[in-house]
Design an enzyme around this catalytic site. Structure first.
Site, PDB file in Angstrom:
ATOM      1  N   HIS A  92      82.544 -87.192  17.494  1.00  0.00           N
ATOM      2  CA  HIS A  92      81.270 -87.183  18.210  1.00  0.00           C
ATOM      3  C   HIS A  92      80.140 -86.827  17.260  1.00  0.00           C
ATOM      4  CE1 HIS A  92      78.545 -86.829  21.597  1.00  0.00           C
ATOM      5  NE2 HIS A  92      78.021 -85.812  20.945  1.00  0.00           N
ATOM      6  N   ASP A 171      77.034 -81.576  33.799  1.00  0.00           N
ATOM      7  CA  ASP A 171      76.239 -81.695  32.579  1.00  0.00           C
ATOM      8  C   ASP A 171      75.136 -82.731  32.749  1.00  0.00           C
ATOM      9  OD1 ASP A 171      75.566 -81.519  29.682  1.00  0.00           O
ATOM     10  OD2 ASP A 171      76.267 -83.588  29.748  1.00  0.00           O
ATOM     11  N   ARG A 178      67.183 -79.862  31.965  1.00  0.00           N
ATOM     12  CA  ARG A 178      66.768 -79.248  30.698  1.00  0.00           C
ATOM     13  C   ARG A 178      65.693 -80.089  30.024  1.00  0.00           C
ATOM     14  NH1 ARG A 178      72.042 -79.419  27.716  1.00  0.00           N
ATOM     15  NH2 ARG A 178      70.797 -78.744  25.942  1.00  0.00           N
ATOM     16  N   SER A 193      77.258 -78.587  26.549  1.00  0.00           N
ATOM     17  CA  SER A 193      76.991 -79.932  27.046  1.00  0.00           C
ATOM     18  C   SER A 193      77.870 -80.955  26.316  1.00  0.00           C
ATOM     19  CB  SER A 193      75.510 -80.246  26.842  1.00  0.00           C
ATOM     20  OG  SER A 193      75.240 -81.617  26.998  1.00  0.00           O
ATOM     21  N   LYS A 197      81.858 -82.842  27.704  1.00  0.00           N
ATOM     22  CA  LYS A 197      82.144 -84.271  27.808  1.00  0.00           C
ATOM     23  C   LYS A 197      83.346 -84.669  26.953  1.00  0.00           C
ATOM     24  CE  LYS A 197      77.763 -84.733  27.180  1.00  0.00           C
ATOM     25  NZ  LYS A 197      76.312 -84.983  27.119  1.00  0.00           N
TER      26      LYS A 197
END
Ligand code: URA
Ligand code: CA
Length: 444
Positions: A92, A171, A178, A193, A197
């Site tokens: 990621h 999220d 946010r 966050s 995921k």
């Protein structure tokens, strides 16, 4: 009755806000309570906004951050990838400009027999997401039944699917809140966050590419290090081996920014002719992926094996196999001239002599978006062919009149503005010496 019920909820949420506002720790039960009841619509936005702002100023400790992560994981579906053979590693990136690493890494890692089971999204903002980029292959589709997805990973070791089910819906809701309450850039909130995921997506091991620099959430190496350490600690705590690589996003990665342009760059890289920084980052991220998956004794051996997938042609062949398995036309892999092309390719020339000191990454991404490479809103239609190809990068010497970048556009009327915008986002100074490393640090 219902009003009484609402009142108890409001009262309890009030207590959580007060507690955090005064700098105290929230318990696991309190965190679960607010995540659950915010997701199902029983706690209003204004109270959660206040809590987020309290968290922003008072911070959360590691235990609270891990509890928040798991509360978000448990707010939705958790993918079960247990039918996939082998150790599944996910990568990621915390988000960059022109980041083509997934397209390069997927085939390289899969070529070594490590399963790559990726769920991807479409892009919003700067440039497209991985799915948009892959649609540069005519006919390519991410829509497939679960059996086929699993079957492809087991047979050819790689598949990219569209997001199915609802991963970490809490999220999604919190991130949107946010975004409009100036509470995005808090380490605990970003770390939970991203990790929620990744954990919900079912990977056994996670390799994180934490970007640092002007084009990233984290502007300094120290801030990036803090975020990386937090994410590694969450992953480790929930039993997922996690490594974070802190890499430079003070200028775009590679040369291409735009969907088909990045696909072309990925193909070139898999053939051994890619930009050095992109390839180096892929080797670094890939060597941790391969090592965590148990396909190499250590990162040095993994690196050699990955290098070999390029020289032997195994990686580019893997790309063909993968594109074909998902219905895409592979002819453009042999001949990249067959990829979507823009009508106009216009050079941008340096307006002074000197050394390139800065290429404002985020702005370059936005210029590519304005050319049509990214979505300004969820409904925008992207143009796969357009974007920007850099010709000079940080630390390179230029003379007035040298080409620093090329604009790829399908609309003659937006070219002049893009030219001026690109020029104003290149900083050229008389004697700059580049000493910003591509890889800042590795946290494992
Ligand atoms: N990316 C995410 O998914 N979440 C954040 O909070 C920041 C970046
Ligand atoms: Ca790129």
């Amino acid at each position: 009755m219902f009003l009484d019920f609402l009142k108890t909820i409001t009262m309890r949420m009030y207590d959580l806000i007060l507690k955090k506002r005064n700098g105290n720790e929230l318990t696991k039960e309190e965190i679960n309570y607010f995540v659950e009841n915010y997701t199902n619509g029983e706690i209003p936005d204004y109270q959660v906004s206040a809590l987020l702002m309290a968290i922003f100023f008072q911070k959360m400790n590691g235990r609270e951050t891990a509890d928040l992560t798991m509360a978000m994981v448990n707010s939705g579906d958790i993918l079960d990838l247990s039918e996939i053979e082998g150790i599944k590693v996910d990568k990621h990136s915390t988000g960059g400009v022109g980041d083509t690493t997934t397209l390069v890494l997927g085939p390289m890692v899969a070529a070594l027999g490590v399963p790559v089971a990726k769920m991807s999204g479409r892009g919003l903002g700067h440039t497209g997401g991985t799915i948009d980029k892959l649609e540069s292959f005519k006919g390519f589709s991410v829509e497939m039944p679960r059996d086929k997805f699993i079957g492809n990973v087991n047979n050819i070791k790689i598949a990219v699917g569209g997001q199915t089910g609802e991963l970490a819906p809490a999220d999604k809701k919190l991130y949107a809140l946010r975004d409009v309450t100036a509470t995005v850039d808090n380490v605990s909130l970003i770390a939970s966050s991203i990790m929620s995921k990744k954990i919900a997506a079912g990977a056994d091991c996670i390799v994180l590419d934490v970007k640092v620099g002007e084009g990233a959430f984290m502007k300094t190496p120290e801030a990036a290090q803090e975020l990386a350490a937090e994410m590694v600690s969450i992953g480790t705590n929930v039993g997922r081996k996690t490594v974070a690589i802190i890499s430079d996003m003070d200028q775009p990665l590679g040369l291409a920014i735009g969907n088909a342009l990045e696909v072309e760059e990925a193909i070139d890289t898999l053939k051994g002719n890619g930009p050095k920084d992109l390839f180096e980052l892929c080797l670094t991220l890939g060597s941790y992926m391969v090592t965590l998956a148990g396909a190499a004794k250590n990162v040095e051996e993994a690196r050699e094996k990955l290098q070999e997938t390029i020289t032997s042609g195994a990686a580019i062949n893997k790309l063909k196999e993968f594109v074909k398995a998902q219905g895409g036309d592979t002819a453009c892999i042999d001949d990249t001239a067959l990829l979507p092309k823009a009508k106009y390719v216009v050079p941008v020339m340096a307006d002074t002599d000197g050394v390139i000191e800065k290429i404002h990454a985020e702005s370059i991404g936005l210029i590519a978006m304005e050319l049509g490479a990214g979505r300004a809103t969820k409904e925008s239609i992207i143009d796969l062919a357009v974007g920007i190809v850099l010709n000079k990068k940080r630390g390179e010497k230029v003379s007035k009149g040298d080409v620093i970048a090329y604009i790829h556009s399908n609309d003659e009327s937006n070219i002049e503005k893009a030219k001026q915008d690109i020029l104003s986002n290149y900083v050229i100074s008389p004697n700059y010496v580049d000493n910003i490393p591509l890889i800042h640090h590795i946290v494992d």
